[in-house]
Enzyme design. Structure first.
Site, PDB file in Angstrom:
ATOM      1  N   HIS A  60       0.862  -1.185   0.000  1.00  0.00           N
ATOM      2  CA  HIS A  60       0.000   0.000   0.000  1.00  0.00           C
ATOM      3  C   HIS A  60       0.900   1.236   0.000  1.00  0.00           C
ATOM      4  O   HIS A  60       0.741   2.116  -0.838  1.00  0.00           O
ATOM      5  CB  HIS A  60      -0.935   0.002   1.211  1.00  0.00           C
ATOM      6  CG  HIS A  60      -1.840   1.214   1.263  1.00  0.00           C
ATOM      7  ND1 HIS A  60      -2.973   1.275   2.010  1.00  0.00           N
ATOM      8  CD2 HIS A  60      -1.750   2.428   0.663  1.00  0.00           C
ATOM      9  CE1 HIS A  60      -3.568   2.448   1.859  1.00  0.00           C
ATOM     10  NE2 HIS A  60      -2.826   3.167   1.050  1.00  0.00           N
ATOM     11  N   GLU A 120       0.411   8.221  -3.428  1.00  0.00           N
ATOM     12  CA  GLU A 120       1.277   7.803  -2.326  1.00  0.00           C
ATOM     13  C   GLU A 120       2.508   8.706  -2.220  1.00  0.00           C
ATOM     14  O   GLU A 120       2.950   9.044  -1.124  1.00  0.00           O
ATOM     15  CB  GLU A 120       1.696   6.332  -2.495  1.00  0.00           C
ATOM     16  CG  GLU A 120       0.545   5.354  -2.265  1.00  0.00           C
ATOM     17  CD  GLU A 120      -0.043   5.432  -0.855  1.00  0.00           C
ATOM     18  OE1 GLU A 120       0.722   5.373   0.109  1.00  0.00           O
ATOM     19  OE2 GLU A 120      -1.282   5.546  -0.724  1.00  0.00           O
ATOM     20  N   HIS A 124       2.507  10.916   1.074  1.00  0.00           N
ATOM     21  CA  HIS A 124       3.439  10.342   2.055  1.00  0.00           C
ATOM     22  C   HIS A 124       4.911  10.537   1.678  1.00  0.00           C
ATOM     23  O   HIS A 124       5.713  10.955   2.513  1.00  0.00           O
ATOM     24  CB  HIS A 124       3.154   8.847   2.225  1.00  0.00           C
ATOM     25  CG  HIS A 124       1.740   8.547   2.653  1.00  0.00           C
ATOM     26  ND1 HIS A 124       1.289   8.786   3.928  1.00  0.00           N
ATOM     27  CD2 HIS A 124       0.689   8.042   1.974  1.00  0.00           C
ATOM     28  CE1 HIS A 124       0.007   8.423   4.027  1.00  0.00           C
ATOM     29  NE2 HIS A 124      -0.386   7.978   2.844  1.00  0.00           N
TER      30      HIS A 124
HETATM   31  P1  AMP Z   1      -3.599   6.612   1.935  1.00  0.00           P
HETATM   32  O1  AMP Z   1      -4.064   7.987   1.544  1.00  0.00           O
HETATM   33  O2  AMP Z   1      -2.173   6.329   1.643  1.00  0.00           O
HETATM   34  O3  AMP Z   1      -4.013   6.257   3.314  1.00  0.00           O
HETATM   35  O4  AMP Z   1      -4.377   5.621   0.972  1.00  0.00           O
HETATM   36  C1  AMP Z   1      -5.742   5.587   0.982  1.00  0.00           C
HETATM   37  C2  AMP Z   1      -6.238   5.642  -0.419  1.00  0.00           C
HETATM   38  O5  AMP Z   1      -5.538   4.723  -1.242  1.00  0.00           O
HETATM   39  C3  AMP Z   1      -7.677   5.266  -0.465  1.00  0.00           C
HETATM   40  O6  AMP Z   1      -8.327   6.054  -1.450  1.00  0.00           O
HETATM   41  C4  AMP Z   1      -7.599   3.811  -0.882  1.00  0.00           C
HETATM   42  O7  AMP Z   1      -8.762   3.368  -1.471  1.00  0.00           O
HETATM   43  C5  AMP Z   1      -6.453   3.840  -1.842  1.00  0.00           C
HETATM   44  N1  AMP Z   1      -5.798   2.534  -2.011  1.00  0.00           N
HETATM   45  C6  AMP Z   1      -5.306   1.747  -1.060  1.00  0.00           C
HETATM   46  N2  AMP Z   1      -4.774   0.641  -1.576  1.00  0.00           N
HETATM   47  C7  AMP Z   1      -4.949   0.741  -2.916  1.00  0.00           C
HETATM   48  C8  AMP Z   1      -4.613  -0.080  -4.014  1.00  0.00           C
HETATM   49  N3  AMP Z   1      -3.952  -1.236  -3.866  1.00  0.00           N
HETATM   50  N4  AMP Z   1      -4.950   0.333  -5.240  1.00  0.00           N
HETATM   51  C9  AMP Z   1      -5.590   1.513  -5.412  1.00  0.00           C
HETATM   52  N5  AMP Z   1      -5.936   2.341  -4.430  1.00  0.00           N
HETATM   53  C10 AMP Z   1      -5.611   1.955  -3.190  1.00  0.00           C
END
Ligand code: AMP
Length: 233
Positions: A60, A120, A124
């Site tokens: 992730h 990402e 992050h």
């Molecule tokens: P974050 O902002 O890093 O906490 O990630 C959350 C976002 O990433 C949310 O919109 C999730 O639906 C999306 N997300 C998490 N894992 C995946 C994935 N494998 N593929 C696509 N979107 C993802």
């Protein structure tokens, strides 16, 4: 002389917010179980278009953190798109966007096929850019996934996809696999069902040289409840 000192102090004061904004103390490396992430729930019906889904834990992200506050969107440093299909495939192998179908050599340049990585990086990656420039950030994250094979870790306790382990058995198995350090588990619970295992995070010090306990203040393990969870095949 006074002039130079004054200018120096002014420069430090000007740069200070930048340093504070991106000063991270540790990193959470988060891997996810595709069948768990893609479980339909009312908030996210038909969430995933990737077919077939990977049958290994995928990445992730790598999240720089601070023990006292959440770090996000630290600089405006833009995401650099991958330009060859080979590079795209290499990253996709361990860090797929599960919500999208797989592109072809003709379509992979479309912006949507790198939007997860862009997200990402922007949210992050920019928070550890002072230590890990973008290419390093992505390559080090992929190295971590080669090193920490969650399916193998769980198999040491005979915990396999298609079973319903207790949350404490999953927690303690990962704890032991990462030399007695607290991991971060995350589950989603569809209405009237048991929590489904979605993510497992491992925390590192800023230089990624040692595993540390994931800080208790940010643990998501309670989302998995206290009994059995589903680890879907
Ligand atoms: P974050 O902002 O890093 O906490 O990630 C959350 C976002 O990433 C949310 O919109 C999730 O639906 C999306 N997300 C998490 N894992 C995946 C994935 N494998 N593929 C696509 N979107 C993802």
């Amino acid at each position: 002389m006074m002039g130079i000192v004054f200018k120096l102090i002014l420069l430090i004061l000007l740069l200070c917010p930048l340093t504070i904004n991106s000063s991270f103390q540790y990193l959470t490396f988060v891997q996810q179980w595709p069948r768990g992430y893609c479980t339909d729930n009312p908030a996210n019906p038909n969430r995933c278009q990737r077919n077939p889904l990977p049958t290994v834990f995928t990445i992730h992200g790598l999240w720089p953190g601070n023990f006292t506050k959440i770090l996000q969107n630290c600089t405006s440093s833009p995401y650099t798109s991958l330009r060859t299909f080979q590079d795209w495939n290499n990253r996709n192998l361990r860090w797929p966007d599960l919500t999208k179908p797989s592109p072809t050599a003709q379509t992979f340049r479309q912006e949507k096929f790198q939007s997860f990585w862009r997200h990402e990086w922007t949210k992050h990656g920019t928070c550890s850019e002072n230590m890990y420039p973008q290419a390093t950030y992505f390559s080090r994250t992929i190295q971590l996934s080669q090193r920490h094979n969650i399916l193998n870790y769980l198999a040491t306790s005979n915990i396999r996809p298609g079973s319903n382990p207790t949350v404490s058995s999953v927690n303690s198995t990962i704890y032991k696999a990462i030399s007695n350090h607290v991991p971060d588990l995350m589950c989603v619970t569809p209405p009237r069902q048991t929590p489904v295992l979605v993510e497992i995070g491992i925390c590192f010090n800023a230089t990624m040289t040692t595993i540390i306990d994931c800080p208790s203040g940010f643990l998501r393990t309670r989302s998995c409840g206290t009994n059995t969870i589903s680890f879907p095949a």
